[in-house]
Design a protein around this motif. Structure first.
Motif, PDB file in Angstrom:
ATOM      1  N   GLY A 171      39.895 -17.637  58.844  1.00 18.85           N
ATOM      2  CA  GLY A 171      40.534 -18.309  57.736  1.00 18.85           C
ATOM      3  C   GLY A 171      41.869 -18.294  57.835  1.00 18.85           C
ATOM      4  N   VAL A 172      42.574 -16.951  58.017  1.00 22.48           N
ATOM      5  CA  VAL A 172      43.832 -16.819  58.017  1.00 22.48           C
ATOM      6  C   VAL A 172      44.651 -17.576  59.285  1.00 22.48           C
ATOM      7  CG1 VAL A 172      45.935 -15.072  58.319  1.00 22.48           C
ATOM      8  CG2 VAL A 172      43.652 -14.747  57.016  1.00 22.48           C
ATOM      9  N   VAL A 173      44.026 -17.666  60.305  1.00 28.78           N
ATOM     10  CA  VAL A 173      44.711 -18.219  61.488  1.00 28.78           C
ATOM     11  C   VAL A 173      44.686 -19.824  61.206  1.00 28.78           C
ATOM     12  CG1 VAL A 173      44.177 -19.024  63.913  1.00 28.78           C
ATOM     13  CG2 VAL A 173      43.630 -16.663  62.980  1.00 28.78           C
ATOM     14  N   GLY A 174      43.662 -20.344  60.601  1.00 33.65           N
ATOM     15  CA  GLY A 174      43.734 -21.711  60.222  1.00 33.65           C
ATOM     16  C   GLY A 174      44.894 -22.097  59.429  1.00 33.65           C
ATOM     17  N   TYR A 175      45.069 -21.135  58.215  1.00 36.83           N
ATOM     18  CA  TYR A 175      46.123 -21.569  57.253  1.00 36.83           C
ATOM     19  C   TYR A 175      47.543 -21.196  57.812  1.00 36.83           C
ATOM     20  CZ  TYR A 175      49.291 -20.487  53.330  1.00 36.83           C
ATOM     21  OH  TYR A 175      50.220 -20.472  52.490  1.00 36.83           O
ATOM     22  N   CYS A 176      47.507 -20.455  58.763  1.00 38.58           N
ATOM     23  CA  CYS A 176      48.903 -20.054  59.321  1.00 38.58           C
ATOM     24  C   CYS A 176      49.354 -20.995  60.376  1.00 38.58           C
ATOM     25  CB  CYS A 176      48.743 -18.713  59.969  1.00 38.58           C
ATOM     26  SG  CYS A 176      48.891 -17.339  58.832  1.00 38.58           S
ATOM     27  N   GLU A 177      48.426 -22.106  60.818  1.00 38.76           N
ATOM     28  CA  GLU A 177      48.646 -23.012  62.051  1.00 38.76           C
ATOM     29  C   GLU A 177      50.017 -23.719  61.471  1.00 38.76           C
ATOM     30  OE1 GLU A 177      46.504 -26.673  64.316  1.00 38.76           O
ATOM     31  OE2 GLU A 177      45.262 -25.261  63.066  1.00 38.76           O
ATOM     32  N   LYS A 179      52.781 -22.493  60.831  1.00 38.40           N
ATOM     33  CA  LYS A 179      53.748 -21.519  60.126  1.00 38.40           C
ATOM     34  C   LYS A 179      54.301 -20.526  60.909  1.00 38.40           C
ATOM     35  CE  LYS A 179      51.699 -21.799  55.610  1.00 38.40           C
ATOM     36  NZ  LYS A 179      52.873 -22.440  54.694  1.00 38.40           N
ATOM     37  N   ASN A 180      55.905 -20.426  61.189  1.00 42.53           N
ATOM     38  CA  ASN A 180      56.250 -19.441  62.044  1.00 42.53           C
ATOM     39  C   ASN A 180      57.464 -19.052  61.490  1.00 42.53           C
ATOM     40  OD1 ASN A 180      56.695 -17.793  64.271  1.00 42.53           O
ATOM     41  ND2 ASN A 180      56.972 -19.604  65.715  1.00 42.53           N
ATOM     42  N   PRO A 181      57.645 -17.739  61.103  1.00 44.45           N
ATOM     43  CA  PRO A 181      56.378 -16.717  61.096  1.00 44.45           C
ATOM     44  C   PRO A 181      55.469 -16.843  59.941  1.00 44.45           C
ATOM     45  CG  PRO A 181      58.431 -15.719  60.234  1.00 44.45           C
ATOM     46  CD  PRO A 181      58.669 -17.103  60.704  1.00 44.45           C
ATOM     47  N   CYS A 182      54.459 -16.579  60.089  1.00 46.79           N
ATOM     48  CA  CYS A 182      53.248 -16.737  59.092  1.00 46.79           C
ATOM     49  C   CYS A 182      53.126 -15.189  58.684  1.00 46.79           C
ATOM     50  CB  CYS A 182      51.946 -17.093  59.424  1.00 46.79           C
ATOM     51  SG  CYS A 182      50.861 -17.314  58.060  1.00 46.79           S
ATOM     52  N   ARG A 183      53.729 -14.362  57.607  1.00 52.83           N
ATOM     53  CA  ARG A 183      53.792 -13.152  57.293  1.00 52.83           C
ATOM     54  C   ARG A 183      52.655 -12.569  56.600  1.00 52.83           C
ATOM     55  NH1 ARG A 183      58.349 -15.760  55.855  1.00 52.83           N
ATOM     56  NH2 ARG A 183      60.157 -15.297  57.252  1.00 52.83           N
ATOM     57  N   VAL A 184      51.661 -11.672  56.965  1.00 57.40           N
ATOM     58  CA  VAL A 184      50.450 -11.274  56.586  1.00 57.40           C
ATOM     59  C   VAL A 184      50.707  -9.783  56.051  1.00 57.40           C
ATOM     60  CG1 VAL A 184      48.122 -10.916  57.068  1.00 57.40           C
ATOM     61  CG2 VAL A 184      49.261 -12.891  57.921  1.00 57.40           C
ATOM     62  N   ALA A 185      50.111  -9.569  54.851  1.00 58.14           N
ATOM     63  CA  ALA A 185      49.935  -8.129  54.520  1.00 58.14           C
ATOM     64  C   ALA A 185      48.478  -7.849  54.352  1.00 58.14           C
ATOM     65  CB  ALA A 185      50.406  -7.883  53.154  1.00 58.14           C
ATOM     66  N   ILE A 186      48.003  -6.686  54.918  1.00 58.46           N
ATOM     67  CA  ILE A 186      46.675  -6.463  55.152  1.00 58.46           C
ATOM     68  C   ILE A 186      46.456  -5.192  54.040  1.00 58.46           C
ATOM     69  CG2 ILE A 186      44.747  -5.265  56.327  1.00 58.46           C
ATOM     70  CD1 ILE A 186      45.981  -6.733  58.823  1.00 58.46           C
ATOM     71  N   LEU A 187      45.436  -5.385  53.232  1.00 62.52           N
ATOM     72  CA  LEU A 187      45.236  -4.442  52.128  1.00 62.52           C
ATOM     73  C   LEU A 187      43.750  -3.859  52.676  1.00 62.52           C
ATOM     74  CD1 LEU A 187      46.602  -2.853  49.978  1.00 62.52           C
ATOM     75  CD2 LEU A 187      45.557  -4.451  48.377  1.00 62.52           C
ATOM     76  N   ILE A 188      43.543  -2.520  53.087  1.00 64.51           N
ATOM     77  CA  ILE A 188      42.354  -2.020  53.483  1.00 64.51           C
ATOM     78  C   ILE A 188      41.757  -0.925  52.452  1.00 64.51           C
ATOM     79  CG2 ILE A 188      43.031  -0.347  55.050  1.00 64.51           C
ATOM     80  CD1 ILE A 188      40.665  -3.116  55.990  1.00 64.51           C
ATOM     81  N   GLY A 189      40.546  -0.520  52.497  1.00 64.59           N
ATOM     82  CA  GLY A 189      40.135   0.580  51.533  1.00 64.59           C
ATOM     83  C   GLY A 189      40.771   1.559  52.108  1.00 64.59           C
ATOM     84  N   GLN A 190      40.274   2.481  52.955  1.00 66.56           N
ATOM     85  CA  GLN A 190      40.718   3.725  53.557  1.00 66.56           C
ATOM     86  C   GLN A 190      40.513   3.656  54.784  1.00 66.56           C
ATOM     87  OE1 GLN A 190      42.560   6.301  52.527  1.00 66.56           O
ATOM     88  NE2 GLN A 190      42.691   6.062  50.222  1.00 66.56           N
TER      89      GLN A 190
END
Length: 351
Positions: A171-177, A179-190
């Motif tokens: 879904g992120v890839v579809g949104y970023c189409e 956009k250059n750059p498409c800046r992504v922050a990942i928030l993971i558990g541990q």
């Protein structure tokens, strides 16, 4: 949902060795105890089930417990007792062994903290003829194998975490189409937990194939609002311009949203995800503030797990794998459009 202490990390290494020895060296009698879906001579009368929660204070775990209790009431002669794993691997490891040795319980429903490390404790339950049903994650060294891998585990009520994570990232890839750059922050558990590491690798396997997508930060939210709010504040200090927040947990996204709005960022102008399908997340997706959420059905999982463990105790047919993605009325990834097609769905749990 959890964090791992240094002693717990040492435990993971130790039990990994023990697990390999257990799988290789189990005697034939033990390996036949609740090792398949084949019905056996079962117990008559009341059934006592220990539900080993990764944390009894966690909303997701509470929903699993509530589902198990609801199903137990339908039986009428089944009792469920919850144990608090405190998001600690050693605590839960000890609980499995204690329950196996008490002679009080007939079956175990497990929401594992460390699905790899806990495997070395399960044979104690097998020797006591106490069947184990694992929920949310499989137990054993193969993170993507839902079929029971360890003697004593009779059924897995879970979904393919790797596949679900890739769907969320797509879904992120579809949104970023475009956009250059498409800046992504990942928030993971541990990242030190096997399944969080698997999720992160699944995200990156999708995102890294697109040159326009730049993962500018990876934070650890520990499945906690306050921790995630602070993690997002730190990310924003170094990266004030973000296009995407890819989070694997609703609690984390809720905390991150506070940080974003405090910094003057309108979440609806970004592509924001969560994971778990809790009631607040569903509201945020319906409102258009979050773009997508990966939905779990913990209450339904609790019901399904309780049913399988009772079947095992009573010598009835057991389903080795229950696909958790099929337990609810909505797809595993929901958007505002999809939720519009399911106006009555509110989520199965609250944080």
């Amino acid at each position: 949902m959890k964090s791992l202490s240094k002693p717990s990390r040492r435990l993971v290494i130790a039990v990994g060795v023990a697990l390999s020895l257990t799988l290789a060296g189990c005697n034939s009698d033990v390996s036949q105890v609740y090792s398949s879906s084949t019905p056996q001579n079962g117990k008559t009368g009341p059934v006592r089930v220990a539900l080993l929660a990764s944390s009894s204070q966690n909303g997701f775990n509470k929903a699993v417990y509530d589902g198990a209790v609801a199903r137990a009431k339908e039986y009428g002669d089944v009792e469920v007792t919850v144990f608090d794993g405190k998001f600690d691997s050693q605590t839960q490891f000890n609980q499995v062994q204690n329950v196996a040795g008490q002679g009080t319980f007939d079956g175990i429903v497990l929401v594992p903290n460390d699905n790899v490390g806990i495997a070395a404790a399960i044979p104690a339950a097998a020797r006591a003829k106490i069947p184990v049903v694992t929920t949310l994650f499989p137990v054993g060294p193969q993170l993507t194998e839902l079929k029971p891998q360890v003697q004593g585990v009779v059924s897995t009520v879970a979904a393919d975490t790797e596949a679900n994570s890739k769907k969320l990232a797509e879904g992120v890839v579809g949104y970023c189409e475009g956009k250059n750059p498409c800046r992504v922050a990942i928030l993971i558990g541990q990242l030190q937990f096997p399944f969080d590491n698997l999720r992160n690798k699944a995200y990156r396997s999708v995102l890294d194939g697109h040159a326009n997508i730049k993962v500018v930060a990876t934070g650890q939210g520990n499945y906690d609002r306050d921790t995630s709010m602070k993690a997002m504040q730190n990310i924003l200090q170094a990266n004030p311009k973000l296009d995407v927040l890819l989070s694997n947990a609703d609690q984390q996204t809720i905390g991150a949203q506070v940080a974003l709005e405090s910094a003057g960022v309108d979440p609806s102008k970004m592509y924001i995800t969560g994971g778990g399908g809790n009631q607040e997340a569903i509201k945020q997706v319906r409102a258009g503030k979050w773009a997508a959420d990966q939905v779990d059905f913990p209450n339904s999982m609790g019901k399904a797990a309780l049913e399988q463990v009772v079947n095992a105790v009573r010598g009835k047919q057991v389903t080795p794998v229950v696909d958790a993605n099929t337990l609810g009325p909505v797809p595993v990834i929901v958007t505002k459009e999809i939720l519009g097609q399911h106006p009555d769905f509110a989520g199965e749990w609250a944080d």
